[in-house]
Write a protein that holds these residues in place. Structure first.
Motif, PDB file in Angstrom:
ATOM      1  N   LEU A 122     -28.024  -2.996  -3.649  1.00 19.98           N
ATOM      2  CA  LEU A 122     -27.175  -2.605  -4.777  1.00 19.98           C
ATOM      3  C   LEU A 122     -26.578  -3.829  -5.459  1.00 19.98           C
ATOM      4  N   GLU A 123     -26.118  -4.788  -4.665  1.00 19.93           N
ATOM      5  CA  GLU A 123     -25.548  -6.007  -5.252  1.00 19.93           C
ATOM      6  C   GLU A 123     -26.564  -6.693  -6.151  1.00 19.93           C
ATOM      7  N   ARG A 124     -27.800  -6.853  -5.687  1.00 20.81           N
ATOM      8  CA  ARG A 124     -28.821  -7.511  -6.499  1.00 20.81           C
ATOM      9  C   ARG A 124     -29.081  -6.732  -7.783  1.00 20.81           C
ATOM     10  N   ARG A 125     -29.225  -5.423  -7.633  1.00 23.13           N
ATOM     11  CA  ARG A 125     -29.519  -4.575  -8.787  1.00 23.13           C
ATOM     12  C   ARG A 125     -28.398  -4.650  -9.828  1.00 23.13           C
ATOM     13  N   LEU A 126     -27.153  -4.577  -9.383  1.00 24.67           N
ATOM     14  CA  LEU A 126     -26.039  -4.590 -10.314  1.00 24.67           C
ATOM     15  C   LEU A 126     -25.868  -5.952 -10.976  1.00 24.67           C
ATOM     16  N   ARG A 127     -26.074  -7.015 -10.217  1.00 25.74           N
ATOM     17  CA  ARG A 127     -25.963  -8.356 -10.807  1.00 25.74           C
ATOM     18  C   ARG A 127     -27.026  -8.582 -11.876  1.00 25.74           C
ATOM     19  N   GLU A 128     -28.218  -8.036 -11.638  1.00 19.77           N
ATOM     20  CA  GLU A 128     -29.279  -8.177 -12.633  1.00 19.77           C
ATOM     21  C   GLU A 128     -28.907  -7.521 -13.959  1.00 19.77           C
ATOM     22  N   SER A 129     -28.050  -6.512 -13.906  1.00 17.69           N
ATOM     23  CA  SER A 129     -27.623  -5.826 -15.129  1.00 17.69           C
ATOM     24  C   SER A 129     -26.327  -6.409 -15.695  1.00 17.69           C
ATOM     25  N   GLY A 130     -25.848  -7.515 -15.101  1.00 18.18           N
ATOM     26  CA  GLY A 130     -24.653  -8.174 -15.605  1.00 18.18           C
ATOM     27  C   GLY A 130     -23.355  -7.645 -15.041  1.00 18.18           C
ATOM     28  N   THR A 131     -23.423  -6.858 -13.977  1.00 21.37           N
ATOM     29  CA  THR A 131     -22.226  -6.302 -13.346  1.00 21.37           C
ATOM     30  C   THR A 131     -21.736  -7.241 -12.258  1.00 21.37           C
ATOM     31  N   ASN A 132     -20.454  -7.566 -12.274  1.00 26.24           N
ATOM     32  CA  ASN A 132     -19.879  -8.414 -11.228  1.00 26.24           C
ATOM     33  C   ASN A 132     -19.498  -7.533 -10.049  1.00 26.24           C
ATOM     34  N   VAL A 133     -20.113  -7.775  -8.895  1.00 25.58           N
ATOM     35  CA  VAL A 133     -19.988  -6.883  -7.748  1.00 25.58           C
ATOM     36  C   VAL A 133     -19.754  -7.688  -6.475  1.00 25.58           C
ATOM     37  N   ALA A 134     -19.041  -7.111  -5.538  1.00 25.95           N
ATOM     38  CA  ALA A 134     -18.836  -7.708  -4.216  1.00 25.95           C
ATOM     39  C   ALA A 134     -18.856  -6.591  -3.188  1.00 25.95           C
ATOM     40  N   THR A 135     -19.015  -6.972  -1.929  1.00 27.68           N
ATOM     41  CA  THR A 135     -19.052  -5.997  -0.839  1.00 27.68           C
ATOM     42  C   THR A 135     -17.987  -6.327   0.196  1.00 27.68           C
ATOM     43  N   LEU A 136     -17.286  -5.291   0.620  1.00 26.36           N
ATOM     44  CA  LEU A 136     -16.330  -5.395   1.724  1.00 26.36           C
ATOM     45  C   LEU A 136     -16.717  -4.366   2.768  1.00 26.36           C
ATOM     46  N   SER A 137     -16.870  -4.804   4.016  1.00 24.06           N
ATOM     47  CA  SER A 137     -17.159  -3.885   5.110  1.00 24.06           C
ATOM     48  C   SER A 137     -15.867  -3.474   5.797  1.00 24.06           C
ATOM     49  N   LEU A 138     -15.790  -2.220   6.196  1.00 26.07           N
ATOM     50  CA  LEU A 138     -14.655  -1.783   7.010  1.00 26.07           C
ATOM     51  C   LEU A 138     -14.559  -2.638   8.271  1.00 26.07           C
ATOM     52  N   ASP A 139     -15.707  -3.056   8.798  1.00 26.15           N
ATOM     53  CA  ASP A 139     -15.715  -3.914   9.985  1.00 26.15           C
ATOM     54  C   ASP A 139     -14.952  -5.224   9.752  1.00 26.15           C
ATOM     55  N   ASP A 140     -14.948  -5.708   8.513  1.00 27.20           N
ATOM     56  CA  ASP A 140     -14.253  -6.955   8.223  1.00 27.20           C
ATOM     57  C   ASP A 140     -12.740  -6.807   8.278  1.00 27.20           C
ATOM     58  N   LEU A 141     -12.261  -5.565   8.380  1.00 24.43           N
ATOM     59  CA  LEU A 141     -10.821  -5.307   8.480  1.00 24.43           C
ATOM     60  C   LEU A 141     -10.364  -5.112   9.925  1.00 24.43           C
ATOM     61  N   TYR A 142     -11.231  -5.369  10.885  1.00 26.66           N
ATOM     62  CA  TYR A 142     -10.813  -5.216  12.276  1.00 26.66           C
ATOM     63  C   TYR A 142      -9.584  -6.066  12.587  1.00 26.66           C
ATOM     64  N   LEU A 143      -8.727  -5.512  13.419  1.00 24.45           N
ATOM     65  CA  LEU A 143      -7.671  -6.318  14.007  1.00 24.45           C
ATOM     66  C   LEU A 143      -8.309  -7.463  14.794  1.00 24.45           C
ATOM     67  N   THR A 144      -7.572  -8.527  14.977  1.00 24.55           N
ATOM     68  CA  THR A 144      -8.097  -9.641  15.755  1.00 24.55           C
ATOM     69  C   THR A 144      -8.294  -9.216  17.214  1.00 24.55           C
ATOM     70  N   HIS A 145      -9.028 -10.015  17.949  1.00 28.14           N
ATOM     71  CA  HIS A 145      -9.247  -9.744  19.371  1.00 28.14           C
ATOM     72  C   HIS A 145      -7.906  -9.640  20.107  1.00 28.14           C
ATOM     73  N   THR A 146      -7.002 -10.542  19.801  1.00 25.06           N
ATOM     74  CA  THR A 146      -5.689 -10.529  20.449  1.00 25.06           C
ATOM     75  C   THR A 146      -4.901  -9.274  20.088  1.00 25.06           C
ATOM     76  N   GLN A 147      -4.925  -8.885  18.821  1.00 20.54           N
ATOM     77  CA  GLN A 147      -4.194  -7.686  18.389  1.00 20.54           C
ATOM     78  C   GLN A 147      -4.730  -6.428  19.053  1.00 20.54           C
ATOM     79  N   ARG A 148      -6.045  -6.350  19.212  1.00 19.24           N
ATOM     80  CA  ARG A 148      -6.612  -5.171  19.872  1.00 19.24           C
ATOM     81  C   ARG A 148      -6.264  -5.150  21.354  1.00 19.24           C
TER      82      ARG A 148
END
Length: 272
Positions: free
Chosen positions: A48-74
């Motif tokens: 999707l990112e490639r497809r949207l960029r080809e059409s001039g759309t500025n796009v980024a991806t955020l994964s829910l996994d990237d919001l994990y608490l740190t190892h210490t916090q867990r």
């Protein structure tokens, strides 16, 4: 490995994004992409990112996994609430305030650095590995195994769903805490989603095989990561996800904006 995404599926998702872009102005569109472990979310997001960029759309991806608490916090949550929270994944193991801050910065058009989580070390990536968003952003793809999920009714939590719950959560403390988290802070985060797409696995049974394939790929890329798992560890790991994954497959298809129904090889067999 995930197959190359079906062009029909990508076209259908892009149609949802285009409709949202027409309907909503003055802030980025958030596309929620939900799917069980190994269902191909990352592959679809990258396409999707490639497809949207080809059409001039500025796009980024955020994964829910990237919001994990740190190892210490867990580890702290595991001590203070329930030992099962030492394992990342279920609601209650994410930094929802961080996610809300990111969405608020995007809506304000303010520069922000996206978090990244290193699964091979089971902790957040270093600051210099976290990309700074290029502004103004048009579309944020927000992907994750329980993105957009709704909580279960209280009565559904009464009985264990697998041996992990029966042996390690017999009183239901862990699953009730996770469900309560999903019912409150997670719903605030998910309310920012403009369009919700579900990659629907044919059953939970196939998820184990998909997760094994994921781990094999991770092992090839990061052979010395301390958090890599063998088959028995993966079986225990995915048991943490079973309850909510089964719930999502039952309740989300009726309310998602788009459902891509997958076969056991992750090929799209129906688009609803």
């Amino acid at each position: 490995m995930s197959p190359e995404p079906d062009r029909r599926a990508i076209d259908a998702i892009v149609a949802q994004i285009d409709a949202a872009l027409r309907d909503i102005a003055r802030r980025p569109i958030v596309l929620g992409l939900c799917g069980a472990q190994g269902s191909g979310k990352s592959t679809i997001a990258a396409t999707l990112e490639r497809r949207l960029r080809e059409s001039g759309t500025n796009v980024a991806t955020l994964s829910l996994d990237d919001l994990y608490l740190t190892h210490t916090q867990r580890r702290q949550r595991a001590r203070n609430v329930h030992p099962l929270f030492a394992t990342r994944g279920v609601p209650g193991t994410h930094d929802i305030a961080l996610g809300e801050a990111i969405f608020a910065a995007l809506d304000a058009g303010a520069p922000t650095r996206l978090p990244r989580f290193d699964k091979s070390s089971d902790d957040r990536a270093r600051a210099d590995e976290r990309p700074i968003l290029e502004l103004p952003l048009d579309v944020l793809i927000f992907e994750g195994w329980c993105v957009g999920a709704q909580p279960q009714p209280a009565e559904a939590l009464a009985s264990p769903i697998n041996m992990l719950e029966a042996d390690e959560d017999p009183d239901g403390i862990w699953r009730r805490y996770a469900n309560d988290a999903l019912a409150r802070p997670y719903q605030r985060l998910f309310a920012r989603i403009d369009r919700l797409v579900l990659l629907a696995a044919p059953s939970f049974a196939v998820v184990r095989r998909w997760r094994l394939e994921q781990e094999e790929a991770l092992r090839r890329d990061r052979p010395h990561g301390r958090a890599l798992m063998d088959r028995s560890a993966i079986d225990r790991f995915i048991a943490h996800y079973e309850r909510l994954t089964r719930h999502i497959l039952i309740e989300m298809p009726d309310r998602a904006d788009l459902v891509l129904r997958l076969d056991e090889q992750r090929r799209v067999r129906a688009i609803n």
